[in-house]
Structure formats: structure tokens, C-alpha cells
Write an enzyme that holds these catalytic residues in place. Structure first.
Site, PDB file in Angstrom:
ATOM      1  N   ALA A 261       0.842  -1.196   0.000  1.00  0.00           N
ATOM      2  CA  ALA A 261       0.000   0.000   0.000  1.00  0.00           C
ATOM      3  C   ALA A 261       0.878   1.247   0.000  1.00  0.00           C
ATOM      4  CB  ALA A 261      -0.921  -0.006   1.207  1.00  0.00           C
TER       5      ALA A 261
ATOM      6  N   ARG B  32       0.932   3.809   1.643  1.00  0.00           N
ATOM      7  CA  ARG B  32       1.354   4.367   2.934  1.00  0.00           C
ATOM      8  C   ARG B  32       2.645   3.722   3.431  1.00  0.00           C
ATOM      9  NH1 ARG B  32      -3.129   1.238   3.767  1.00  0.00           N
ATOM     10  NH2 ARG B  32      -2.922  -0.582   5.154  1.00  0.00           N
ATOM     11  N   TYR B  33       3.029   2.590   2.809  1.00  0.00           N
ATOM     12  CA  TYR B  33       4.224   1.874   3.242  1.00  0.00           C
ATOM     13  C   TYR B  33       5.446   2.166   2.360  1.00  0.00           C
ATOM     14  CZ  TYR B  33       0.903  -0.882   5.962  1.00  0.00           C
ATOM     15  OH  TYR B  33      -0.081  -1.290   6.831  1.00  0.00           O
ATOM     16  N   THR B  34       5.241   2.597   1.145  1.00  0.00           N
ATOM     17  CA  THR B  34       6.358   2.773   0.220  1.00  0.00           C
ATOM     18  C   THR B  34       6.781   4.231   0.122  1.00  0.00           C
ATOM     19  OG1 THR B  34       4.868   2.982  -1.682  1.00  0.00           O
ATOM     20  CG2 THR B  34       5.657   0.771  -1.145  1.00  0.00           C
TER      21      THR B  34
END
Length: 854
Positions: free
Chosen positions: A109, A111-113
Site C-alpha cells: 500500500a 502508505r508503506y512505500t
């Protein structure tokens, strides 16, 4: 309004939007609008290749909030694709975190990368702040976004592009950066160059996953017309016991490829694959396909190339937006469009820099003029009431321009040192040179082109790009020898009366030592040892046949029931398999004898039974449930006669040439005169005295007759009755079988309906009996239905016996009596002797023959 007008007008607007602003890339920078907006937004955020990473969610928010009013998933997916080095030849975005994989795993997602620009996207954005391209208002008119990026390299060719719009689609493969740049330089220097000249530089596509590209002619066609079809093949290391795949075709899902190969091995679509292991890592792709030792690895590879994505077709469709319209472009047109775009960018940049330098020079000249009257300038400024008043006084007194006056008033005192004055004088000279150079670029086309060439060479030197894909001239045609794909082994094949068939390994057959698995009230129709590379021809009562390769028969344990033949080829209602023959090779020197109940008979070339489509039935002789097919036999080289037997016990024999050779579609000829009678069977026979015909009666009698004792007739004849006429419960023949010297230790199996069982009798127990009505073998309540000879040992390799038999060509042969005598002697020896009692003697021909027979 008319509905057609409403729908037509609105669909037209929608289509135009999709084509121009969504799905197709621009020929100048090779980007779709969403890609362009992402790169521009990241540039505005200051996310250069040397700067810190930012959360992908931050970037997506910037893009959808300012430039791209669509869903966040579409923006993030476009970001992820531009960061994947197996999709992009030169990545435009560098991403930290899980950005997916070549196995088609989804990215983490947003928000993680985290992400930032690469040096290649910086090259696309270079000089965008120098008014090199036009800007237009965004969707809410609060921001400005570029129509196109300056693009210091032709991204459309380098990274390719795919897209599907309304009525248009594009599919452009990636190419090598250095090759494309060299071609542009050559195109600029040689405006009338040919396609052949350009192809000296651009060899063809260069995929990020490497591979082998085949079809130089198709590449040339694509470069010329915009459309062409090439083949991409995997790079495979071929060893005797394994295939190692190190590169796969572009946009192939590696995990799905491995799964497909494993499925082929699991379902045994081909024999020879032991296991498939994917041991790919960060160093690269590595798929190991383990093979059996006796299977040709190159044949397995050919099969996999043909049936999996180890080989894949790729279709050029070079459609891009040119002059705000979708066009199918050639290589020459793409390069021309890019060169024109670069000329416009360089001109716009030169104009921007010229204005900036002229403005700066104007200021510097004002400073230098001020220095010559410095004391008076200071006096005027000190006497002025403010900045605006000082500017006005300087303009009136020394004729300074407003810009010069403003710069003088804003000048800091330390800039009045002799050092700074000297620097300004040098700057004035340098500015004059640069201005002169820019004017020359703007006024001279050749100088303008030299600037483009020098910048391209700088990019080439800075980022060398070795070729990954290998180009081959010809598209190699994949030819597969199906026989080589099949493991060469002997198996037991059995088919039941109800149509269930299976094959089992000899190990399973020998370990079971019992009856095969059957449905209730079902019996074995036929069984035998065959090779997996052989083919079965299964014949049905309706006169049809099915071609079934042995290796395609369900592999099961001997106690399993097997697979219904109707699952392989559709059978009509009440259609049943009655017999099969084993074919090793469909040659044109052997024939199949077929006959139906009404006495129609014909010979058909064995080669005519070889069909390309194997999962359907083909007709061989007109038959029906009223007039079913009753007999099939395969002719051998030593067969010279045909023997036919009717239900009422009439037997006729005639020369094989009396039966014409006909096609599959022919209706056959009358083989026997039947008067209120039915044909039971027709078999080939030889001239050898010991060959026999066995007849099974409705009363359980087995009658055995030497074929040599049957009189030779001419077709069609009624024949001679071989059973005594009994008025009450007369004898009727229900089945026949033939036995010759090549089936030496045979067992006779009766299929009995009354008790649904197989009754096995050793063939030697039944004595030849010409005048009686057969030896009773069953009880009265049993109803015999079928007769079969099970071959215990069939010595195909007995070259001596075969050569002797082939010498018996006709009755006029001078040596025929000697040959027949010799064969009879061999038979008598084989029946009267025990192989273990035979002493080895190389000089004793009889002993050698005996050993060969056993």
C-alpha cells in the site's frame, strides 16, 4: 433532442478525452497524462534523484489534489509501474519498499512505500523551469501543468508504452537508450537517411527482461509501417538432465509460467519432466526444469516453447498522440517528431536565457556606467527623500533605465570595491559572448542542431546502456517430434466391455497378481502389453474408430477402474467399443480388415487411420445397431488368406487379393453369401499348416480348425458348414479368434454372460476337431459371448522366424515346402521342450531357434 444525437455527441466527447488525455502517450515525451503529472508533481516537491525519499501517499495526494482528479489507485499503479525494472527499460521512479514483483505480486500500500525521481526522469524534466514547454491551467484553474515535458531522450521508444483507448490501442516495446540516441544523431546529420541506415543503430527492441527476439524482417516492417509481429523467446541453458531458464519474455508472469510447466509435468501431457524449481533471487531469474535421462532435452524445450510463455508473440502497434491526434507512426516519423520537439525546446530555452542574459547585461552596464560617476550618484541618492525619489533623480540626471536605477539604488556598498567592479567588467564580456551564442542558435538551424547533438552525446556518455535482448534474423519454426516427448516404456492396457480403459505400469500389474478393477457385471474386453509410443485404434459396433495414443490413456493402478472412453471421444447412444489393434507406425504397406454383420468387408490402408484430430470418432464401415461392425484384424506381411465364419457355422477362405483395398468412406464389398445368417468374424490367415481358427458356440463349445484344412474359394461364396445340423437347440457360432506360430504359448479366455466371468483355458487343451461340434467348456446356464486369445509370450524380435515366414509368398514358391517344414519343426520343438532343458550350442541351429522363441 434526438437520442442518437445526444449519445453520439457525448460519446464523441468522451472518446476524444480518453484518446487525448488518458490512454495514449504523447509522441514527444512518451508519457500518458497521469505519468506526466506524477513526474511534474514530484519535481515540484523537490524529489530529485539525490534528495530524500517521500511517502508515496504524499505524492499521490499531491497529484490527485492538484493535477489528476481521479482515483488514488490509478495514480499509485502508474507510479509503481514506472518504478519496476522488469517493466521499464530505464526506470523513471525509484521506490523503497515492496513495489511488486515479476511474479505479478501486488505492491505494498502507498502508505508503506517511498519514492523519488531517477536520473532519467530528471532528464525528461530538465529545463522545464525555462519556459521550454507550454503550461495550461489544471482542472480547477488554480494551478498550471505542462502540456508536455522537455524530454532530453525519446522516452516513447526507450521505455515503450501500452494503452487502450476508444477505437485505438498502442503497443510499443522498449528499445535501447544508446541505440536510439545514436540514431537521432545520425538522423539530424543525415536528414534523408533510409530505414536501413537507422536500423544500423536501432537493431530492434531491447526488453528489460532480456530474452531472444526473432524476426528482423518483422522489426523492419514495424519500423516502416508501425505494425509488425515478432517472437520473444526465453534464454535457456540446455543440459542432458535439466533446462535452466535465465531470461523470460517481456511482461510474462514468472509464477504463472512456472505453474504452467509444473501442470504439464503433473498431468503428464509430456513425459520426461521430473520437477520444476523456481530458485530466482535478486541476482536474476533461474528456473530449473529437471528431466529424465532418456528424454531428449531439446525436444522437451521445443514443446515448452510451443505450449507455454517461454516463447511469446509481441505485436508492434506504434500509435501515439501527434499534433493532438492519434496516429500510427513509423520509426522515421517518431524520430522526426522528437527532433522537432527538441528544436522547439532548445529555441524556447534559448529565448528564455537570452532574455535573462540581456536583462542581466543591461543591469551590469548600468553598474559600470554608475562607477564612472559614482560620487555624483552617491550625492543624488543622499539628497533624495526615498528610494523612489532616488530612482527618479538618477533617471533624470544620467538617463538610466528604471531597471538600472532600481538595481543601483538597491546595490550594497561593498559591491563598489575595485574587485567587484573588475568582476562586473568581466561578466559584461562573458554575457556578450553568451548572448551572441544564443542569437546564433536562434538564427542558425545548424547551430541549433549541434546543441541537440552535444546534449545527446553528453547523456550517452553519462548513462551507457548495454543491450539486454539478443536479435535474431529468422523466426525459428518450432517442430516437435511427438514420439520423442513420450517416455519409451511398456505398460499394460486393458479395456472393458462397458468401455472403461486404463494403462498400468508393469510393476503395478505384476505386483497385483489378480483381476483388474471393473464395474459390477463388467468383464475384460481385451488387455495386453503395449509401448507408450504406440497408438490404439479402437473400433465400435457402429463402424467408427478412435485413434488413441497410449500415453494419453489414463495412468492408473491395476486395481483401479480406469476412465470411460466416452470422456476422450464422444460416443453415440448404444455405441460400444468391440476391439482394438495396436499400431507402432502408420505405414502404407499394411492393411486393416473390417467386416459388419451383413457380410460387407474391405481392406483399408493402415496409414488412412492416422488422423490429426484424435478426440473424435471417424467412420470406417457403414454399420448400425441392426448391422453392427463385428470384426477387425490387422494384416501382417505373411498373411495371404482371409477366413470368414458365419453364425450358422459356415466357413469360407479365399485369397487376400479378393478383398479390394478401399478408402474409409467406401461401403465395402460382399464377402460371404448369407441366407438368413449373420457374419460372426473375418480374420487374416497364413499358408502355414499349424495356423488355426478357433470358434466359440452358443452351447459353450470350442472348435479348433487348421486354416490349411479350409478349402480356398472365390468371393463371395457361402462356404462349408463346420458344425453338424441339429434341429433342437442348434449350434451357433458367437465368436472366433485366430492363432498362428507367432502366438506360441496362448491362453483362451471366454467371456461368459450367465455368471459374468472370464473362463481361462490353455490353448493346448483344445485338440483340432473337424467333425464334432466343439469341446464343451461351460455349463448349460452359461451364455458365452466373446472369445479372446491372451498372448503369454510374443517374441517380436525373433528375426529368424520372421525371415522364414516372409519367404512363404505363394504356393508356387520353390522353397515354400522346405520353409513350412522348417517352421513346423520349430513349432513342434517349442511345444515339446522346456527352455530350461535346452543346451546351448552355437553350431546347433535348432537350439538357437528354440532360445529365440522363448
Amino acid at each position: 433532442m434526438n437520442l442518437e444525437e445526444i449519445v453520439g455527441e457525448r460519446f464523441g466527447r468522451y472518446s476524444k478525452y480518453i484518446i487525448q488525455d488518458r490512454a495514449l502517450p504523447d509522441v514527444r515525451d512518451g508519457l500518458k497524462p497521469v505519468q506526466r503529472r506524477i513526474l511534474f508533481a514530484m519535481n515540484e516537491l523537490g524529489m530529485g534523484s539525490t534528495k530524500a525519499f517521500k511517502k508515496s501517499a504524499r505524492i499521490v495526494g499531491e497529484v490527485i489534489g492538484k493535477y489528476h482528479p481521479h482515483g488514488d489507485s490509478s495514480v499509485y499503479e502508474a507510479m509503481v509501474r514506472m518504478s519496476q525494472d522488469w517493466k521499464m527499460r530505464n526506470r523513471l521512479i525509484e521506490m523503497h519498499g515492496n513495489n511488486g514483483s515479476i511474479d505479478n505480486d501486488p505492491a505494498a500500500a502507498m502508505r508503506y512505500t517511498e519514492a523519488r525521481l531517477t536520473v532519467f526522469s530528471e532528464a525528461l524534466l530538465q529545463d522545464i523551469d525555462k519556459k521550454t514547454v507550454n503550461f495550461i491551467p489544471n482542472f480547477d484553474d488554480y494551478e498550471l501543468e505542462p502540456v508536455v515535458l522537455p524530454a532530453k531522450f525519446p522516452n516513447l521508444l526507450v521505455n515503450g508504452g501500452t494503452g487502450m483507448a476508444t477505437g485505438y490501442a498502442t503497443n510499443i516495446p522498449p528499445h535501447n537508450l544508446n541505440e536510439v540516441l545514436e540514431a537521432i544523431i545520425y538522423k539530424i546529420e543525415h536528414k534523408d537517411c533510409s530505414l536501413a541506415d537507422l536500423m544500423k543503430f536501432i537493431k530492434g527492441p531491447d526488453f528489460p527482461t532480456g530474452g531472444i527476439v526473432e524476426g528482423r524482417d518483422e522489426i523492419e516492417k514495424a519500423f516502416k509501417t508501425g505494425k509488425g509481429k515478432i517472437v520473444i523467446r526465453s534464454k535457456v541453458e540446455v543440459n542432458e538432465t535439466e533446462l535452466i531458464v535465465t531470461e523470460i519474455p517481456y511482461e510474462v508472469n514468472k509464477a504463472e509460467l512456472v505453474r504452467k510447466i509444473s501442470e504439464i509435468a503433473l498431468k503428464k501431457k509430456i513425459d520426461g519432466i521430473v520437477e520444476v524449481n523456481d530458485i530466482s533471487d535478486r541476482e536474476g531469474i533461474r528456473i530449473e526444469i529437471k528431466l529424465k535421462k532418456d528424454i531428449a532435452s531439446d525436444v522437451i524445450l521445443a514443446y515448452l516453447l510451443k505450449n507455454t510463455d517461454l516463447s511469446k508473440n509481441y505485436n508492434y502497434n506504434m500509435v501515439a498522440i501527434s499534433q493532438r491526434s492519434p496516429r500510427l507512426l513509423s520509426l522515421d516519423e517518431i524520430l522526426n517528431e522528437y527532433i522537432l520537439h527538441q528544436k522547439e525546446v532548445i529555441r524556447n530555452r534559448s529565448n528564455y536565457e537570452l532574455q535573462r542574459l540581456e536583462k542581466r547585461k543591461h543591469i551590469v552596464l548600468g553598474f559600470l556606467k554608475m562607477v564612472s560617476v559614482l560620487d555624483e550618484v552617491i550625492r543624488i541618492i543622499r539628497q533624495s527623500s526615498g528610494k523612489k525619489d532616488a530612482e527618479t533623480n538618477l533617471i533624470e540626471r544620467f538617463s538610466f533605465t528604471s531597471e538600472q536605477a532600481d538595481a543601483i539604488v538597491s546595490l550594497r556598498l561593498y559591491r563598489l570595491s575595485s574587485t567587484d567592479v573588475s568582476e562586473m567588467e568581466n561578466e559584461s564580456v562573458q554575457l556578450s559572448k553568451e548572448i551572441k551564442k544564443l542569437i546564433k542558435i536562434l538564427n542558425n538551424e545548424h547551430d541549433l542542431e549541434n546543441v541537440i547533438i552535444s546534449e545527446i552525446k553528453e547523456l550517452m556518455d553519462k548513462y551507457p546502456s548495454p543491450r539486454l535482448s539478443v536479435i535474431k534474423d529468422e523466426i525459428k519454426k518450432i517442430e516437435i517430434d511427438e514420439q520423442e516427448l513420450i517416455e519409451n516404456e511398456n505398460v499394460m492396457v486393458v479395456i472393458s466391455r462397458d468401455g472403461y480403459i486404463k494403462r498400468s505400469s508393469l510393476k503395478s500389474y505384476q505386483a497385483t497378481q489378480g483381476a483388474t478393477g471393473l464395474k459390477e457385471n463388467d468383464v475384460v474386453l481385451k488387455k495386453g502389453e503395449v509401448n507408450t509410443r504406440s497408438t490404439l485404434l479402437l473400433f465400435t459396433n457402429l463402424g467408427n474408430f478412435i485413434q488413441l495414443p497410449v500415453h494419453k490413456i489414463m495412468d492408473a493402478k491395476w486395481k483401479d477402474m480406469g476412465d470411460y472412453i466416452g470422456n476422450f471421444a464422444a460416443l453415440d447412444n448404444k455405441e460400444k467399443v468391440i476391439d482394438y489393434i495396436v499400431v507402432d507406425e502408420f505405414d502404407e504397406e499394411r492393411f486393416v480388415l473390417v467386416a459388419n454383420q451383413d457380410g460387407s468387408i474391405k481392406r483399408v490402408l493402415l496409414s488412412d487411420f492416422n488422423k490429426t484430430r484424435i478426440n473424435k470418432t471417424f467412420n470406417v464401415l457403414a454399420s448400425s445397431t441392426i448391422n453392427p461392425l463385428v470384426s477387425i484384424d490387422l494384416q501382417e506381411a505373411y498373411d495371404t488368406y482371409v477366413v470368414m465364419v458365419s453364425k450358422n457355422g459356415y466357413v469360407v477362405k479365399y485369397d487376400i487379393e479378393e478383398i479390394p483395398v478401399q478408402s474409409l468412406m467406401a461401403k465395402g464389398v460382399k464377402g460371404i453369401n448369407l441366407r438368413k445368417d449373420k457374419l460372426v468374424g473375418a480374420k487374416f490367415a497364413t499358408k502355414i499348416n499349424k495356423d488355426e481358427i478357433l470358434m466359440l458356440t452358443n452351447r459353450g463349445g470350442l472348435k479348433r480348425e487348421f486354416t490349411a484344412n479350409i478349402d480356398v474359394s472365390h468371393r463371395p461364396a457361402k462356404g462349408k458348414r463346420y458344425f453338424k445340423l441339429i434341429k433342437s437347440n442348434p449350434y451357433e457360432v458367437v465368436s472366433i479368434a485366430s492363432e498362428n506360430i507367432f502366438r506360441l504359448k496362448s491362453f483362451i479366455t471366454l467371456h461368459v454372460i450367465g455368471k459374468v466371468k472370464d473362463l481361462v483355458i490353455q490353448g493346448e487343451e483344445i485338440k483340432p476337431d473337424r467333425y464334432e461340434n466343439g469341446i464343451p467348456t461351460l455349463e448349460k446356464e452359461d451364455q458365452p459371448q466373446m472369445l479372446r486369445i491372451d498372448i503369454d509370450r510374443y517374441n517380436e524380435s525373433n528375426d529368424l522366424l520372421l525371415s522364414l515366414a516372409e519367404q512363404v509368398e505363394d504356393e508356387d514358391d520353390q522353397n515354400s515346402e522346405d520353409v513350412i517344414s522348417e517352421l513346423e519343426k520349430i513349432i513342434s520343438i517349442s511345444k515339446d521342450s522346456d527352455p530350461e532343458d535346452i543346451e546351448e550350442d552355437e553350431d546347433d541351429d535348432e537350439n538357437i531357434i528354440q532360445q529365440k522363441l522363448f
